[in-house]
Design a protein around this motif. Sequence first.
Motif, PDB file in Angstrom:
ATOM      1  N   LYS A  38       0.800  -1.302  -0.056  1.00 19.99           N
ATOM      2  CA  LYS A  38      -0.112   0.038   0.077  1.00 19.99           C
ATOM      3  C   LYS A  38       0.719   1.297  -0.078  1.00 19.99           C
ATOM      4  CE  LYS A  38      -3.808   2.266   1.077  1.00 19.99           C
ATOM      5  NZ  LYS A  38      -3.654   3.469   0.583  1.00 19.99           N
ATOM      6  N   PHE A  39       1.816   1.207   0.767  1.00 17.17           N
ATOM      7  CA  PHE A  39       2.761   2.379   0.963  1.00 17.17           C
ATOM      8  C   PHE A  39       3.453   2.573  -0.500  1.00 17.17           C
ATOM      9  CE2 PHE A  39       7.295   3.988   1.398  1.00 17.17           C
ATOM     10  CZ  PHE A  39       6.889   4.904   2.226  1.00 17.17           C
ATOM     11  N   LEU A  40       3.863   1.684  -1.302  1.00 18.73           N
ATOM     12  CA  LEU A  40       4.396   1.829  -2.535  1.00 18.73           C
ATOM     13  C   LEU A  40       3.489   2.261  -3.471  1.00 18.73           C
ATOM     14  CD1 LEU A  40       6.679  -1.358  -2.939  1.00 18.73           C
ATOM     15  CD2 LEU A  40       7.616   0.972  -2.705  1.00 18.73           C
ATOM     16  N   GLN A  41       2.259   1.840  -3.355  1.00 23.67           N
ATOM     17  CA  GLN A  41       1.255   2.484  -4.313  1.00 23.67           C
ATOM     18  C   GLN A  41       0.886   4.087  -4.132  1.00 23.67           C
ATOM     19  OE1 GLN A  41      -1.926  -0.476  -3.820  1.00 23.67           O
ATOM     20  NE2 GLN A  41      -1.191  -1.764  -5.191  1.00 23.67           N
ATOM     21  N   ASP A  42       1.066   4.051  -2.936  1.00 23.38           N
ATOM     22  CA  ASP A  42       0.775   5.606  -2.688  1.00 23.38           C
ATOM     23  C   ASP A  42       1.930   6.653  -2.877  1.00 23.38           C
ATOM     24  OD1 ASP A  42      -1.670   4.969  -1.457  1.00 23.38           O
ATOM     25  OD2 ASP A  42      -0.985   4.914   0.533  1.00 23.38           O
ATOM     26  N   LYS A  43       3.066   5.931  -2.725  1.00 23.09           N
ATOM     27  CA  LYS A  43       4.599   6.738  -2.720  1.00 23.09           C
ATOM     28  C   LYS A  43       5.107   6.726  -4.319  1.00 23.09           C
ATOM     29  CE  LYS A  43       4.189   8.322   1.240  1.00 23.09           C
ATOM     30  NZ  LYS A  43       4.133   9.886   1.791  1.00 23.09           N
ATOM     31  N   ILE A  44       4.771   5.944  -5.147  1.00 25.56           N
ATOM     32  CA  ILE A  44       5.638   5.864  -6.376  1.00 25.56           C
ATOM     33  C   ILE A  44       5.157   6.883  -7.241  1.00 25.56           C
ATOM     34  CG2 ILE A  44       6.034   4.637  -8.270  1.00 25.56           C
ATOM     35  CD1 ILE A  44       6.415   2.014  -6.768  1.00 25.56           C
ATOM     36  N   LYS A  45       6.227   7.794  -7.702  1.00 25.29           N
ATOM     37  CA  LYS A  45       5.797   8.887  -8.559  1.00 25.29           C
ATOM     38  C   LYS A  45       5.900   8.682 -10.016  1.00 25.29           C
ATOM     39  CE  LYS A  45       7.184  12.885  -5.804  1.00 25.29           C
ATOM     40  NZ  LYS A  45       8.120  14.213  -5.725  1.00 25.29           N
ATOM     41  N   VAL A  46       5.233   8.826 -10.742  1.00 20.32           N
ATOM     42  CA  VAL A  46       5.148   8.625 -12.417  1.00 20.32           C
ATOM     43  C   VAL A  46       4.904  10.046 -13.198  1.00 20.32           C
ATOM     44  CG1 VAL A  46       3.862   7.539 -14.316  1.00 20.32           C
ATOM     45  CG2 VAL A  46       4.179   6.227 -12.189  1.00 20.32           C
ATOM     46  N   ASP A  47       5.792  10.479 -13.792  1.00 17.74           N
ATOM     47  CA  ASP A  47       5.619  11.606 -14.560  1.00 17.74           C
ATOM     48  C   ASP A  47       5.555  12.852 -13.358  1.00 17.74           C
ATOM     49  OD1 ASP A  47       5.877  10.477 -16.921  1.00 17.74           O
ATOM     50  OD2 ASP A  47       3.667  10.324 -16.990  1.00 17.74           O
ATOM     51  N   GLY A  48       6.313  12.788 -12.174  1.00 18.56           N
ATOM     52  CA  GLY A  48       6.228  13.639 -11.236  1.00 18.56           C
ATOM     53  C   GLY A  48       5.142  13.922 -10.413  1.00 18.56           C
ATOM     54  N   ARG A  49       4.380  12.990 -10.561  1.00 14.69           N
ATOM     55  CA  ARG A  49       2.953  12.917  -9.631  1.00 14.69           C
ATOM     56  C   ARG A  49       2.765  11.558  -8.850  1.00 14.69           C
ATOM     57  NH1 ARG A  49      -1.991  15.908 -12.885  1.00 14.69           N
ATOM     58  NH2 ARG A  49      -0.594  18.004 -13.160  1.00 14.69           N
ATOM     59  N   VAL A  50       2.382  11.575  -7.614  1.00 14.83           N
ATOM     60  CA  VAL A  50       2.371  10.773  -6.683  1.00 14.83           C
ATOM     61  C   VAL A  50       0.929  10.248  -6.939  1.00 14.83           C
ATOM     62  CG1 VAL A  50       2.100   9.877  -4.184  1.00 14.83           C
ATOM     63  CG2 VAL A  50       3.763  11.479  -5.079  1.00 14.83           C
ATOM     64  N   GLY A  51       0.480   8.934  -6.928  1.00 13.57           N
ATOM     65  CA  GLY A  51      -0.654   8.207  -7.348  1.00 13.57           C
ATOM     66  C   GLY A  51      -0.835   8.248  -8.476  1.00 13.57           C
ATOM     67  N   ASN A  52      -0.056   8.238  -9.635  1.00  8.97           N
ATOM     68  CA  ASN A  52      -0.235   8.407 -10.868  1.00  8.97           C
ATOM     69  C   ASN A  52      -0.257   6.911 -11.580  1.00  8.97           C
ATOM     70  OD1 ASN A  52      -1.095   9.458 -13.471  1.00  8.97           O
ATOM     71  ND2 ASN A  52       0.730  10.558 -13.698  1.00  8.97           N
ATOM     72  N   LEU A  53      -0.198   5.824 -10.817  1.00  9.90           N
ATOM     73  CA  LEU A  53       0.427   4.466 -11.494  1.00  9.90           C
ATOM     74  C   LEU A  53      -0.466   4.119 -12.666  1.00  9.90           C
ATOM     75  CD1 LEU A  53       1.025   2.366  -8.285  1.00  9.90           C
ATOM     76  CD2 LEU A  53       2.631   3.609  -9.430  1.00  9.90           C
ATOM     77  N   GLY A  54      -1.556   4.164 -12.822  1.00 11.19           N
ATOM     78  CA  GLY A  54      -2.337   3.489 -13.957  1.00 11.19           C
ATOM     79  C   GLY A  54      -2.058   2.264 -14.504  1.00 11.19           C
ATOM     80  N   ASP A  55      -1.701   1.979 -15.791  1.00  5.40           N
ATOM     81  CA  ASP A  55      -1.534   0.688 -16.086  1.00  5.40           C
ATOM     82  C   ASP A  55       0.393   0.570 -16.502  1.00  5.40           C
ATOM     83  OD1 ASP A  55      -4.122   0.021 -16.283  1.00  5.40           O
ATOM     84  OD2 ASP A  55      -4.468   0.701 -18.363  1.00  5.40           O
ATOM     85  N   THR A  56       0.724   1.591 -16.172  1.00  2.72           N
ATOM     86  CA  THR A  56       2.164   1.596 -16.295  1.00  2.72           C
ATOM     87  C   THR A  56       2.862   0.764 -15.169  1.00  2.72           C
ATOM     88  OG1 THR A  56       2.435   3.748 -15.367  1.00  2.72           O
ATOM     89  CG2 THR A  56       2.403   3.799 -17.830  1.00  2.72           C
ATOM     90  N   ILE A  57       2.621   1.066 -14.066  1.00  2.00           N
ATOM     91  CA  ILE A  57       3.008   0.222 -12.810  1.00  2.00           C
ATOM     92  C   ILE A  57       2.234  -0.586 -12.177  1.00  2.00           C
ATOM     93  CG2 ILE A  57       4.518   0.254 -10.761  1.00  2.00           C
ATOM     94  CD1 ILE A  57       5.596   3.019 -11.768  1.00  2.00           C
ATOM     95  N   THR A  58       2.441  -1.998 -11.818  1.00  2.00           N
ATOM     96  CA  THR A  58       1.686  -2.863 -11.252  1.00  2.00           C
ATOM     97  C   THR A  58       2.510  -3.479 -10.025  1.00  2.00           C
ATOM     98  OG1 THR A  58       2.241  -4.863 -12.662  1.00  2.00           O
ATOM     99  CG2 THR A  58       0.348  -3.624 -13.129  1.00  2.00           C
ATOM    100  N   ILE A  59       1.984  -3.447  -9.038  1.00  2.00           N
ATOM    101  CA  ILE A  59       2.428  -3.959  -7.618  1.00  2.00           C
ATOM    102  C   ILE A  59       1.655  -4.941  -7.166  1.00  2.00           C
ATOM    103  CG2 ILE A  59       3.206  -3.025  -5.470  1.00  2.00           C
ATOM    104  CD1 ILE A  59       3.376  -0.318  -6.300  1.00  2.00           C
TER     105      ILE A  59
END
Length: 124
Positions: A38-59
């Motif tokens: 849950k921490f990783l899903q909340d904190k990983i940044k994509v394109d400079g924004r937190v919580g922007n995982l979408g389909d690009t990153i799966t955990i």
Amino acid sequence: MAPQTKKSGKAGKQTKKFVINASQPASDKIFDTAAFEKFLQDKIKVDGRVGNLGDTITIQQVGEGKVEITAHNELSGRYLKYLTKKFLKKMQLRDWLRVVSTSKGVYELKFFNVVNDEADEDDE
């Protein structure tokens, strides 16, 4: 004739797979892998924004104590190591656990080796 330059276009999508193995502390019940996921899903940044995982990153959790991160874009292993250390600090586990890269794309949480020197105890 003008010199030819190479075009720096990407041939296809780049997929990277990372595994964070926390099975040793998870088996001792001091590390919560669900909270870490849950921490990783909340904190990983994509394109400079937190919580922007979408389909690009799966955990996802794989087995007991393993978290697998699959990225279809640029994601650094050092960034995952940084976030893992940040989670350990938040849970006050940083004094007992360390993050070690065992192979490419695989990080493992290990306990610090604490060796008690009996000579030091006798001096006191």
